[in-house]
Design a protein around this motif. Structure first.
Motif, short mmCIF file in Angstrom:
data_model
loop_
_atom_site.label_atom_id
_atom_site.label_comp_id
_atom_site.label_asym_id
_atom_site.label_seq_id
_atom_site.Cartn_x
_atom_site.Cartn_y
_atom_site.Cartn_z
N ALA A 116 0.85 -1.10 -0.06
CA ALA A 116 -0.01 -0.09 -0.05
C ALA A 116 0.94 1.00 0.09
O ALA A 116 1.95 1.18 0.68
CB ALA A 116 -0.95 -0.10 1.23
N TYR A 117 0.48 2.26 -0.84
CA TYR A 117 1.07 3.59 -0.84
C TYR A 117 0.42 4.76 -0.36
O TYR A 117 -0.97 4.62 -0.15
CB TYR A 117 1.63 3.84 -2.31
CG TYR A 117 2.42 2.88 -3.20
CD1 TYR A 117 3.85 3.04 -2.93
CD2 TYR A 117 1.96 1.59 -3.63
CE1 TYR A 117 4.76 2.14 -3.56
CE2 TYR A 117 2.95 0.84 -4.22
CZ TYR A 117 4.16 1.07 -4.12
OH TYR A 117 5.23 0.22 -4.86
N GLY A 118 0.85 5.82 0.04
CA GLY A 118 0.04 6.91 0.52
C GLY A 118 -0.31 7.51 -0.63
O GLY A 118 -0.21 7.33 -1.62
N HIS A 119 -1.10 8.74 -0.44
CA HIS A 119 -1.62 9.55 -1.50
C HIS A 119 -0.54 10.40 -2.29
O HIS A 119 0.37 10.80 -1.71
CB HIS A 119 -2.63 10.63 -0.92
CG HIS A 119 -3.82 10.00 -0.23
ND1 HIS A 119 -5.31 10.63 -0.61
CD2 HIS A 119 -4.17 8.94 0.39
CE1 HIS A 119 -6.10 9.76 -0.21
NE2 HIS A 119 -5.72 8.98 0.50
N ASP A 120 -0.70 9.96 -3.63
CA ASP A 120 0.53 10.48 -4.44
C ASP A 120 -0.09 11.38 -5.59
O ASP A 120 0.61 11.80 -6.60
CB ASP A 120 1.27 9.18 -4.96
CG ASP A 120 2.65 9.72 -4.86
OD1 ASP A 120 3.09 10.56 -4.49
OD2 ASP A 120 3.34 9.00 -6.08
N HIS A 121 -1.29 11.53 -5.66
CA HIS A 121 -1.98 11.99 -7.00
C HIS A 121 -2.88 13.36 -6.76
O HIS A 121 -3.54 13.87 -7.65
CB HIS A 121 -2.85 10.97 -7.82
CG HIS A 121 -1.90 9.93 -8.20
ND1 HIS A 121 -1.64 8.83 -7.54
CD2 HIS A 121 -1.04 9.87 -9.39
CE1 HIS A 121 -0.65 7.92 -7.97
NE2 HIS A 121 -0.46 8.45 -9.05
N ASP A 122 -2.75 14.00 -5.52
CA ASP A 122 -3.86 15.00 -5.19
C ASP A 122 -3.60 16.09 -6.33
O ASP A 122 -4.69 16.82 -6.72
CB ASP A 122 -3.27 15.99 -3.82
CG ASP A 122 -3.78 14.71 -2.71
OD1 ASP A 122 -4.55 13.89 -2.98
OD2 ASP A 122 -2.97 15.31 -1.71
N SER A 123 -2.20 16.54 -6.70
CA SER A 123 -2.25 17.60 -7.97
C SER A 123 -2.91 17.28 -9.00
O SER A 123 -3.11 18.02 -9.94
CB SER A 123 -0.74 18.05 -7.88
OG SER A 123 0.12 16.91 -8.35
N VAL A 124 -2.59 15.88 -9.31
CA VAL A 124 -3.15 15.36 -10.66
C VAL A 124 -4.68 15.43 -10.65
O VAL A 124 -5.22 16.02 -11.45
CB VAL A 124 -2.59 14.04 -10.91
CG1 VAL A 124 -3.28 13.37 -12.04
CG2 VAL A 124 -1.28 14.01 -11.26
N PHE A 125 -5.35 15.15 -9.61
CA PHE A 125 -6.81 15.16 -9.46
C PHE A 125 -7.28 16.69 -9.40
O PHE A 125 -8.32 16.89 -10.21
CB PHE A 125 -7.28 14.38 -8.30
CG PHE A 125 -7.28 13.08 -8.24
CD1 PHE A 125 -8.45 12.55 -9.27
CD2 PHE A 125 -6.45 12.29 -7.48
CE1 PHE A 125 -8.18 10.88 -9.23
CE2 PHE A 125 -6.76 10.92 -7.49
CZ PHE A 125 -7.47 10.26 -8.28
N ALA A 126 -6.44 17.53 -9.04
CA ALA A 126 -6.79 18.98 -8.99
C ALA A 126 -6.81 19.49 -10.58
O ALA A 126 -7.69 20.22 -10.94
CB ALA A 126 -6.07 19.78 -7.87
N GLY A 127 -5.62 18.95 -11.17
CA GLY A 127 -5.25 19.42 -12.58
C GLY A 127 -6.76 19.17 -13.39
O GLY A 127 -7.02 19.63 -14.23
N LEU A 128 -6.97 17.74 -13.24
CA LEU A 128 -8.02 17.01 -14.03
C LEU A 128 -9.16 17.73 -13.90
O LEU A 128 -10.17 17.89 -14.67
CB LEU A 128 -8.01 15.56 -14.02
CG LEU A 128 -6.74 14.77 -14.40
CD1 LEU A 128 -6.84 13.44 -14.03
CD2 LEU A 128 -6.52 14.91 -15.99
N ARG A 129 -9.76 18.08 -12.72
CA ARG A 129 -10.66 18.85 -12.15
C ARG A 129 -10.83 19.92 -13.05
O ARG A 129 -11.88 20.63 -13.19
CB ARG A 129 -11.04 18.86 -10.59
CG ARG A 129 -11.35 17.49 -10.18
CD ARG A 129 -12.72 17.17 -10.23
NE ARG A 129 -12.96 15.74 -9.75
CZ ARG A 129 -13.90 15.09 -9.93
NH1 ARG A 129 -14.79 15.43 -11.01
NH2 ARG A 129 -14.18 13.69 -9.34
N ARG A 130 -9.82 20.82 -12.75
CA ARG A 130 -9.63 22.01 -13.43
C ARG A 130 -10.06 22.11 -14.77
O ARG A 130 -10.68 23.07 -15.63
CB ARG A 130 -8.29 22.77 -13.29
CG ARG A 130 -8.21 24.14 -13.79
CD ARG A 130 -9.10 25.00 -12.69
NE ARG A 130 -9.04 26.53 -13.28
CZ ARG A 130 -10.00 26.89 -14.05
NH1 ARG A 130 -10.74 26.22 -14.61
NH2 ARG A 130 -9.57 28.30 -14.43
#
Length: 262
Positions: A116-130
């Motif tokens: 299991a890994y930690g959260h690593d894609h917050d900026s990607v999700f934010a960019g795609l939402r934008r």
């Protein structure tokens, strides 16, 4: 219930090589590798659920995604295959190999460990939402919106492979973004299955990537006890950064497996 996945199939004889992309990827990302391989072997490249041209559905668990791929193998009358998965796709093929080892001739895992890994894609999700909110008219505008959250040009170019012409105008994402984000915890979790896969296995990692660090090797060898580890001079996107070395490692491994030397 398994869903009907989109796929590319080169056709041909012999045991197929089934290729499975990572998070936010698709079968289209593998076209250059498919072209290099198709003269010597059958290649089937898959769009996982909520990716590429496959349906958008709830749930991103590894048992579910492995079940989708197994259903595709059944649909294509493929009793056994070599499986290649990168990143999230690597966890899918590990899951499939643990759940249905009789369907796996060999396993190739690209830069991921069965942990299991930690959260690593917050900026990607934010960019795609934008991008979704901004309704860009073209790829240049989409890149500018992504750049508000994702600074790496190479990452933006990769994410842009998910853009399609929307209706009536402008660009849209073909990702099931809501479904992916809603079950992100499953994606970052461990593969499905409880038993080790004891068949021939190749694990390729990037020297500059943190996804298969030395600290992950005990867990990796517990789940994949026959794993041969090869380190390439690359980061996480080793198949894009070192395509020739990536293919050469796989070709040598598959030749050994098919000759009975592995």
């Amino acid at each position: 219930m398994p869903i009907e996945l989109n796929y590319l199939d080169t056709g041909g004889a012999g045991t197929p090589l089934v290729v499975i992309h990572g998070l936010f990827g698709s079968a289209d990302n593998w076209r250059s590798h498919i072209k290099a391989w198709e003269s010597s072997r059958r290649v089937v490249a898959v769009d996982l659920r909520n990716h590429g041209r496959s349906p958008h559905v709830t749930g991103m668990g590894y048992a579910e995604m492995a079940g989708d791929v197994l259903a595709l193998l059944d649909r294509l009358s493929i009793p056994c295959a070599h499986l290649l998965g990168h990143s999230m796709g690597g966890k899918v093929v590990i899951s499939l190999a643990r759940l249905a080892p009789e369907r796996v001739a060999s396993l190739i895992v690209g830069d991921i460990a069965p942990v299991a890994y930690g959260h690593d894609h917050d900026s990607v999700f934010a960019g795609l939402r934008r991008v979704v909110e901004g309704r860009p008219a073209n790829r240049r505008e989409a890149d500018a919106l992504l750049a508000e959250h994702v600074s790496e040009k190479a990452v933006r170019l990769f994410l842009a492979t998910n853009l399609v012409r929307g209706e009536p105008e402008g660009m849209a994402l073909r990702l099931g973004l809501d479904e992916i984000q809603d079950d992100y915890e499953s994606i970052m979790g461990e593969p499905a299955g409880s038993e080790p896969f004891t068949g021939p296995t190749l694990v390729l990692r990037g020297r500059d990537s943190h996804y298969v660090a030395d600290e992950h090797l005990p867990a990796l060898h517990e789940v994949l006890p026959e794993a041969r580890l090869v380190t390439l001079e690359a980061g996480h996107w080793l198949h894009a950064e070192q395509p020739e070395a990536f293919r050469e490692s796989i070709d040598e491994f598959l030749a050994a497996v098919e000759s009975g030397a592995a």
